[in-house]
Write an enzyme that holds these catalytic residues in place. Sequence first.
Site, PDB file in Angstrom:
ATOM      1  NE  ARG A 125      40.450  44.718  34.201  1.00 59.64           N
ATOM      2  CZ  ARG A 125      41.289  44.011  34.966  1.00 59.64           C
ATOM      3  NH1 ARG A 125      42.009  43.035  34.420  1.00 59.64           N
ATOM      4  NH2 ARG A 125      41.389  44.257  36.250  1.00 59.64           N
ATOM      5  CG  HIS A 180      38.531  41.511  36.040  1.00 55.55           C
ATOM      6  ND1 HIS A 180      37.935  42.193  37.067  1.00 55.55           N
ATOM      7  CD2 HIS A 180      39.747  41.132  36.501  1.00 55.55           C
ATOM      8  CE1 HIS A 180      38.748  42.229  38.112  1.00 55.55           C
ATOM      9  NE2 HIS A 180      39.856  41.578  37.793  1.00 55.55           N
ATOM     10  CG  ASP A 223      40.857  43.404  40.794  1.00 51.95           C
ATOM     11  OD1 ASP A 223      40.649  42.186  40.846  1.00 51.95           O
ATOM     12  OD2 ASP A 223      41.499  43.951  39.875  1.00 51.95           O
ATOM     13  CD  GLU A 279      46.184  39.439  40.250  1.00 44.49           C
ATOM     14  OE1 GLU A 279      46.913  39.927  39.362  1.00 44.49           O
ATOM     15  OE2 GLU A 279      44.938  39.351  40.139  1.00 44.49           O
ATOM     16  CG  HIS A 287      41.447  38.625  40.795  1.00 43.86           C
ATOM     17  ND1 HIS A 287      41.910  38.924  39.537  1.00 43.86           N
ATOM     18  CD2 HIS A 287      40.353  37.836  40.599  1.00 43.86           C
ATOM     19  CE1 HIS A 287      41.140  38.329  38.628  1.00 43.86           C
ATOM     20  NE2 HIS A 287      40.190  37.668  39.264  1.00 43.86           N
TER      21      HIS A 287
END
Length: 801
Positions: A683, A712, A719, A777, A780
Amino acid sequence: MSIIRTPRAAMLLACTILATLGAHQNQVLHAADAPAPQADVAPGYEAIAEKIAAFVAAEQASKNLPAVSIAIVSGDQIVYAAGFGEQHAADGSRADRHTIYRVGSVSKLFNDVAVMQLVEQGKIDLDAPVSKYLPDFKPENRFDKEPTVRQLMNHQSGLIRESPVGNYFDANQPSIAETVASLNDTALVDEPGAKTKYSNTAVSAAGLIVERLVGKPFAEHLQATLLEPLGMESSSFLRADVPAEQIPDAWMWAPHFPHDPPRARFAAPTFDLGTLPAGNLYASVDDLANFLIALFDGGKFHGQQIISPATLAAMLKPVGAGKEAKPLYGVGFRVDQFDGHPTFGHNGAVYGYSTNLIGLPEEKIGVATVCALDGSGGFVHRLTEYALRLMLAQRAGKPLPAIDLTTPLPAGQARALAGLYQNGDRTLRLLADGNQLLLSHDYLLSEVRALGERLIVDDPHTYGPEITPADDGQSIAIAGETWTRLPDAKPAPCPAKWEGFLGEYGEDHNILYIYEDRGQLWALIEWFYNYPLTEVSENVFAFPNAGLYPAEQIVFKRDANGAATEAVAADVTFKRRNFGDFPGGVFQIRPLRPMEVLRTEALAATPPKEARPFRKPDLAEPSKLDPTIKLDVRYATDRNFTGVPVYESAQSFLQRPAAEATVRAHQVLKEKGYGLLIHDGYRPWYVTKMFWDSVPDNFHGFVADPEKGSRHNRGCAVDLTLYDLKTGEPIEMVGVYDEMSPRSFPLYPGGTSLQRYHRELLREAMEAQNFTVNPIEWWHFDYNDWQQYPIVNKRFEDLSK
């Protein structure tokens, strides 16, 4: 911020937990670094003080315990009184002997002494029916006997545990009279005198008798006739009457909360209980020590007779009911044995606090211990017993005993032992949470730690039993019983008739979870207790005949679509909690500011500078390394939590070692009929900044801080979820991707056994390839060498340039 399709109340708990997780992240204690206790020690007891201080320091370090206080009594003297840990984070104040805690069910002892004072005055006949003193007391009674005043206090009244109004879960703070009046809408579950069944409402009814007979509020009467004569100057049954600065920060937690050290927790509620006489006393260990001194002196304190020796002796006489296991009850007091010595006392468990008070009447040795953490009774009880053993050893002229301290499990042992085990028609489960091992057994979920070469249950709530794995890894032994490992079989789907019951009920401070496990409906209540339910009829289920609610039921009420709207559990109404409607399985919020504005700002910002050396980025696409890996890159669409696209193309990259590890996990899963579906990988940093700026502070636990950069951003976080190889459809999990709620926790207990099986299957496959699940999460996963890579801020389209 306003939530789209998601009730704010349903998200509040997750935000609160995550906020405290962050606040405590850097506060994990180490025994060697623990501040010295605030202690007072009588001459000759210094060695005992050192032993206790060392044990508490070690336990606070391993369990991240907050404020702890302890007092030891020998005869008519407090020989040791100390506080450990922080009283208030805001001012750094330390706990001491004067710190004031809510002591839970230890309150019952004071209520019962107040009743016995009126017995001595001839105002109460213990064996008279309750209706003699409370004419309006009329719960449904199918038996020929009425409960007596004595039975209210020795828990043989046959009354339910909690009242419909003023119960443990009720934050409305009704009066004692309103609480007891609501019992008229209930029925006795047992014949009076036939069985010992613990009841907070029964003790509260006894307190109401006191209030009615003296013509004064219960708390006021006990202050004047019991607490003040005992020199309990800082104590009160009402929180408002206690100096707020002396009440420590108190905390709640649950075994399924994130375990990444330290344990996630949230601030304990502070409302006064409707069952005030049964659990609302606030006291310091110093004050509780005065109570012990009076009990050792035949009911006398500083020359003033509180109750007579004969009355006290009657209160300490155990009363059995049928073939029952110890401990037994006298009038209020639990009467038991400790290392061959008779004992009296009581423990306490109430929001944010755990208490233990034990006295040895023959030796006149007593201990009062309190911790400002809900569900820390295992630690508190162990500390109390250790103090007693130290005192007995010193009095006998023997060496002071040591106490066992546990350590974390070796790396890999938790995953090696994880699985389902069977003994006859019973099963238990060992769960791996990283390098931590959890045991689901006897209605509890507890942590397992190492004790030398052995294993033992050890967490704040529970200590023991020991667990012995077989050399071949195919069985374990617990308390002389052998449990054999079962194959890792895929569970059957949840029976359709129960699907409408599954979910959460109640308020944030105490949630009732209803879930399905291996073809049975279960309830998780009071944060720690998991009970299998027996179906009585279509909407009625029974608790097991053990635990907190024996012989009581859960009755569900449904809407026209068959979904439960409330659960009336043990006569307490729990309204259904709504997580919201997620069309297409997409969780969304309304960003604080327009995303295009945030994009412009983020693109103009600069990532944090990092000075250490890094590997050269080598970003690869897992879906190109293995085309059977599927993509659902929602950030390239409006089907994400922001509601707008943030990527220009639906691609997913990872640093090559992480990408190759993802492919290996995919290949293992394919053997079981599943594949990986990736939502996001690398990301760009500017997107992380957009996310951070789009949500309020209380949601920041679910998005990374751009000032630190995310995994990320380094291309080492992915994810993902599972899809079915046959149908190509995503597998249903307990919660949806990017859902900002407790359902996202990797150990969240709700949903169905099939959903949890798939969640664990995904986790096991990824962790076998050197990924670690995010603590909050389930989707993740971080690759283990993420620290070796720099923060990258290139768009997907620019990566090849």
